[in-house]
Design a protein around this motif. Sequence first.
Motif, PDB file in Angstrom:
ATOM      1  N   TRP A 270       1.288  -1.363  -0.352  1.00 20.50           N
ATOM      2  CA  TRP A 270      -0.253  -0.079  -0.032  1.00 20.50           C
ATOM      3  C   TRP A 270       0.482   1.513   0.157  1.00 20.50           C
ATOM      4  CZ3 TRP A 270      -5.160   1.120  -0.704  1.00 20.50           C
ATOM      5  CH2 TRP A 270      -5.750   1.742  -0.124  1.00 20.50           C
ATOM      6  N   LYS A 271       1.819   1.017   0.673  1.00 16.17           N
ATOM      7  CA  LYS A 271       2.654   2.339   0.590  1.00 16.17           C
ATOM      8  C   LYS A 271       3.505   2.708  -0.303  1.00 16.17           C
ATOM      9  CE  LYS A 271       5.471   5.235   4.475  1.00 16.17           C
ATOM     10  NZ  LYS A 271       6.566   5.373   5.428  1.00 16.17           N
ATOM     11  N   PRO A 272       4.584   1.871  -0.684  1.00 13.15           N
ATOM     12  CA  PRO A 272       4.772   1.337  -2.190  1.00 13.15           C
ATOM     13  C   PRO A 272       4.232   2.256  -2.617  1.00 13.15           C
ATOM     14  CG  PRO A 272       6.018   0.170  -0.564  1.00 13.15           C
ATOM     15  CD  PRO A 272       4.873  -0.186   0.187  1.00 13.15           C
ATOM     16  N   MET A 273       2.752   1.590  -3.037  1.00 10.64           N
ATOM     17  CA  MET A 273       1.700   2.055  -4.164  1.00 10.64           C
ATOM     18  C   MET A 273       1.825   3.149  -4.234  1.00 10.64           C
ATOM     19  SD  MET A 273       1.701  -1.123  -6.179  1.00 10.64           S
ATOM     20  CE  MET A 273       0.590  -0.236  -7.312  1.00 10.64           C
ATOM     21  N   ALA A 274       1.225   3.666  -3.185  1.00 12.47           N
ATOM     22  CA  ALA A 274       0.678   5.372  -2.839  1.00 12.47           C
ATOM     23  C   ALA A 274       2.095   6.393  -3.686  1.00 12.47           C
ATOM     24  CB  ALA A 274       0.621   5.588  -1.347  1.00 12.47           C
ATOM     25  N   ARG A 275       3.674   5.345  -2.956  1.00 13.00           N
ATOM     26  CA  ARG A 275       4.281   6.637  -3.435  1.00 13.00           C
ATOM     27  C   ARG A 275       4.582   6.040  -5.206  1.00 13.00           C
ATOM     28  NH1 ARG A 275       8.788   3.903  -0.489  1.00 13.00           N
ATOM     29  NH2 ARG A 275      10.454   5.386  -1.731  1.00 13.00           N
ATOM     30  N   LEU A 276       4.746   5.422  -5.554  1.00 17.30           N
ATOM     31  CA  LEU A 276       4.920   5.087  -7.340  1.00 17.30           C
ATOM     32  C   LEU A 276       3.471   5.507  -7.593  1.00 17.30           C
ATOM     33  CD1 LEU A 276       6.471   3.466  -8.651  1.00 17.30           C
ATOM     34  CD2 LEU A 276       4.870   1.472  -8.591  1.00 17.30           C
ATOM     35  N   GLN A 277       2.429   5.538  -7.141  1.00 18.84           N
ATOM     36  CA  GLN A 277       1.118   6.400  -8.039  1.00 18.84           C
ATOM     37  C   GLN A 277       1.942   8.090  -8.371  1.00 18.84           C
ATOM     38  OE1 GLN A 277      -1.540   6.529  -5.563  1.00 18.84           O
ATOM     39  NE2 GLN A 277      -3.453   6.599  -7.720  1.00 18.84           N
ATOM     40  N   ARG A 278       2.284   8.232  -6.818  1.00 22.54           N
ATOM     41  CA  ARG A 278       2.779  10.156  -7.425  1.00 22.54           C
ATOM     42  C   ARG A 278       3.932  10.129  -8.277  1.00 22.54           C
ATOM     43  NH1 ARG A 278       5.040  10.407  -2.561  1.00 22.54           N
ATOM     44  NH2 ARG A 278       2.288  10.782  -1.312  1.00 22.54           N
ATOM     45  N   VAL A 279       4.997   8.896  -8.605  1.00 22.39           N
ATOM     46  CA  VAL A 279       5.745   8.971 -10.047  1.00 22.39           C
ATOM     47  C   VAL A 279       5.045   9.291 -10.894  1.00 22.39           C
ATOM     48  CG1 VAL A 279       7.571   8.016 -10.852  1.00 22.39           C
ATOM     49  CG2 VAL A 279       7.191   8.060  -8.027  1.00 22.39           C
ATOM     50  N   ALA A 280       4.147   7.959 -10.921  1.00 16.14           N
ATOM     51  CA  ALA A 280       3.474   8.305 -12.600  1.00 16.14           C
ATOM     52  C   ALA A 280       2.546   9.090 -12.419  1.00 16.14           C
ATOM     53  CB  ALA A 280       2.301   7.024 -11.953  1.00 16.14           C
ATOM     54  N   LEU A 281       2.086   9.932 -11.186  1.00 16.39           N
ATOM     55  CA  LEU A 281       1.202  11.203 -12.168  1.00 16.39           C
ATOM     56  C   LEU A 281       1.620  12.163 -12.441  1.00 16.39           C
ATOM     57  CD1 LEU A 281      -1.545  10.850  -8.883  1.00 16.39           C
ATOM     58  CD2 LEU A 281      -2.101  10.066 -11.630  1.00 16.39           C
ATOM     59  N   SER A 282       3.014  12.296 -11.656  1.00 14.00           N
ATOM     60  CA  SER A 282       4.145  13.295 -11.483  1.00 14.00           C
ATOM     61  C   SER A 282       5.221  13.606 -13.478  1.00 14.00           C
ATOM     62  CB  SER A 282       5.154  13.228 -11.256  1.00 14.00           C
ATOM     63  OG  SER A 282       5.252  13.845  -9.597  1.00 14.00           O
ATOM     64  N   LEU A 283       5.465  12.585 -14.041  1.00 10.27           N
ATOM     65  CA  LEU A 283       5.635  11.832 -15.501  1.00 10.27           C
ATOM     66  C   LEU A 283       5.209  12.433 -16.441  1.00 10.27           C
ATOM     67  CD1 LEU A 283       7.134   7.956 -14.615  1.00 10.27           C
ATOM     68  CD2 LEU A 283       8.099  10.284 -15.142  1.00 10.27           C
ATOM     69  N   PRO A 284       3.369  12.552 -16.377  1.00 10.55           N
ATOM     70  CA  PRO A 284       2.871  13.246 -17.903  1.00 10.55           C
ATOM     71  C   PRO A 284       3.653  15.206 -17.410  1.00 10.55           C
ATOM     72  CG  PRO A 284       1.697  11.955 -16.904  1.00 10.55           C
ATOM     73  CD  PRO A 284       2.716  12.147 -15.664  1.00 10.55           C
ATOM     74  N   TYR A 285       3.557  15.830 -16.644  1.00 10.10           N
ATOM     75  CA  TYR A 285       3.860  16.667 -16.401  1.00 10.10           C
ATOM     76  C   TYR A 285       5.940  16.650 -17.867  1.00 10.10           C
ATOM     77  CZ  TYR A 285       0.945  17.298 -12.794  1.00 10.10           C
ATOM     78  OH  TYR A 285      -0.316  17.358 -11.809  1.00 10.10           O
TER      79      TYR A 285
END
Length: 906
Positions: A270-285
Amino acid sequence: MDHIEKIQGLIKNSYQRMEQLADIVPLLRGGHGDDGSLIRQIESIFNRHGHLLQMVWGVEIASFYSSENELLVSWEQRADTGQVLEWVYAANKTEQPVTGLDCKDKCIQYVAVPLLANNERAGVLLLGRSLADVVLAFHQISGDDVGIITASRLYPRGGIEPSRLLPEWNMRVTALTHAERNLLVLRSVSEDHSLAAVGEQHVWHHHSGREYEVRLIPINGTDGENQAQLVVISDVTSALADIRVATRQSLLGGLIGLLVSEILLLLLLWKPMARLQRVALSLPYLAEHAFEKVRTHLGQSVRRFWGRDEIDVLNNTAITLSYQLEALQAQIRERTRNLAERGDDLARERDFVTGLLNTAQVIILTQNAAGRVVMLNRQGLVITGYSADEIEGRPFNELLAGDKISPEVLQELEELRLGRREQVRVDAGLQCRDGSQRTISWFHSRLLVRSPRDAVVLSVGHDVTEREQAEQQLAWLADHDPLTELFNRRRFQGEFEQILMASKRYKHSGGLLYFDLDQFKYINDTSGHQAGDALLRMVADKLRQVVRASDVIARLGGDEFAVVIRECDADGAVQVARKVRAQLGTLEFPARGRNHSISASIGIALFPLHGTTVHDLMANADLAMYQAKEEGRGGWHLFSSDERVRERMQNRVYWKEQIEQALREDRFLLYFQPVLDICTNTIGHYEVLLRMRDPRGRIISPGQFIPVAEQSGLIHSIDHLVLQKAITKQARLWSQGYKLTLSINLSGRVVDDPELVPILEDLLRTTGVDPSSLMFEVTETAAVADMMAAANLMHKIKAHGCQFALDDFGVGFSSFFHLKQLPVDYVKIDGMFVRQLVENHQDRVFVKALSEIAKGLGKKAIAEFVEDAEALILLREYGVDYAQGYYIGRPAPHIIEAPCSEGKLA
């Protein structure tokens, strides 16, 4: 596979036991005697121990055969089928045991074992055992139901129970465990599945609420009518139920385990996925160039040292990537600004090249090193008919028409692709998609190659098909007459010269036929030029039918034709001329309601007899043609070297050419001679006379050219010209106040001219001339030549209001009769009676009589050749109405008298 191995093992074991039994049977009583004692011993064994063989060993058939294959002893039933006897023969022959399976009635295992007596062959012992024992053994071992099915025959021995037949398979059940139940199962399977399908793989079948597995096992050594198979029927209802229960239990346990695993995994990730999600949401920028925003989002979750994992590495990498992309974006903006100006130039150059390729009216294509087409422009696609997909990758040599390209050119193109040449120029055929061929002028050049995938040859082709066809057509027209497709004069002279050279070299003779069509100009004028052209084509076709293929035919111009005959004498040339005349005589040419018949006057000249050059032979043949015309139209004449004939013919040719030239150049003139009204002593009447001016300006009288015009058929054209000029002159005179009468002379051939009356009608209509002011003269000789035609012509002309005069009256012996028959208004007394009127008493009597006869018939008389006053006084005394001659006035090109109301004799 386990069932098959078990069955095969049981069958093999059964054969082995039977072979062992065959070896034991002769020993049941011990010892061997001779052949006879062995037979009695085996017979005794069969009788005493047959039931033991049957009960213990399952033997159903036992027989003993001699070494000559003769049946000696048999127990229970005989095995006398052809197949079993073959096994016996084989055992005797090979002295080895032979086994076999016979399933024609029921499946019996046979073993044929050779026996020895006193170390010699004594015969063959044959034992037979039912295969049903093997089936029962297999049932005991496997626990499955098993049976034997064999090929069904129409009339088996002992009959077949209907319940044991499987008609869909064309099989019957020979043996089957639990037959009452399993027969129903087999019948149901045979209805749902083919025999081949069941034989390839086992089938699952539902019957009466239970599940069965049915499989077929072929029995070795059976085929055709002897075909037999083991059928294994397994009741798998309980097994399937157990499998279903176990499957449901396994699935339920698996689902529960999977659900528990997923929950545990979710808690762990759960916690690593939250961190990975933050990376995934930031890459389109990064794609939006929002680099500072990416660094702000990711910088909050970066751990510096302890506990760093792969996600932290990904965060750091994304931040580093944002800095690099930002720097690259700045460089791109800088380079974009530098290339902005160059981009416009490149686009314009690209558009120019693309437009050039697509609009150029030439074929432009490129080839690779393998000779395949890389690119073809729009004009090339239009000419070839191929689409871009069809042409790209196609070998260029396949586009070249094979009959227009040489191996040398193909070699040069290959050298160009290999870099051994720089340029190749060639004209070659191009094979289009629709099968047609175009002629292309190609220029192939070598391209600068930077990569193996680049095109190596640039080919530019110009379509010259139309130019080539035009050149061929011009070459053909240079040698042929386009109307008749015969040789023209130029080609004819060239061919004729070659024939003369060969004739001189090989001492051969030949002939020249030169002719034109009689009255062709008349047909051309009356029926139109299209009719004339059609007639010339018909004549050309007839000539091709008559003349040999080796001879030369030509149209020299107009209606003139020539034929050169190779290797012939005078008789041969005359024969060909007769054929030509006969064939042309068969032509009937309908045009505008008329049927024209064709004739030709043919002149013949022989070479080398009449000349050795084209010019001499043509001139002599021309003279001979005119001689033929003089002798009568539609004939032929062989050239003669007689000087008088030559001179006469040359004179005639000269005047014919002069007449034709005068008609073309309008050198015919009208002269007018006054006619005196003797009673009133006034001139109101003029005779129209014809003259011709030669090229030097001299005036030629009609007596020199009219005979030639009549013979050559040109007289009709002269008559029409005189008619047109005279009536036009009369219209002009009347418009000027000169109320005169013009007397127009017509030729002796006018009576057979059907165009004269229509031309007269057209002139009267267009000029508005008073018909009564026109008088037409025709000689008595011409009128009496065809009295009916002359009278018919006169009636037609008089019907329009014109008058008619009979010229040269009194020359014929029946003049008075002619005067009675012809509808004339005037008679002109011939000058031979007027010239010596004062001195000759007989002329005076005759003139006086002619005048009185004319008055008695209601005609007016005109005296010709009045040359003095004394003759005029006598004519007035005899009652002659008009006088004409040099005393009255000479012919002149202009009318110089005053109007008739005031005109007096000068």
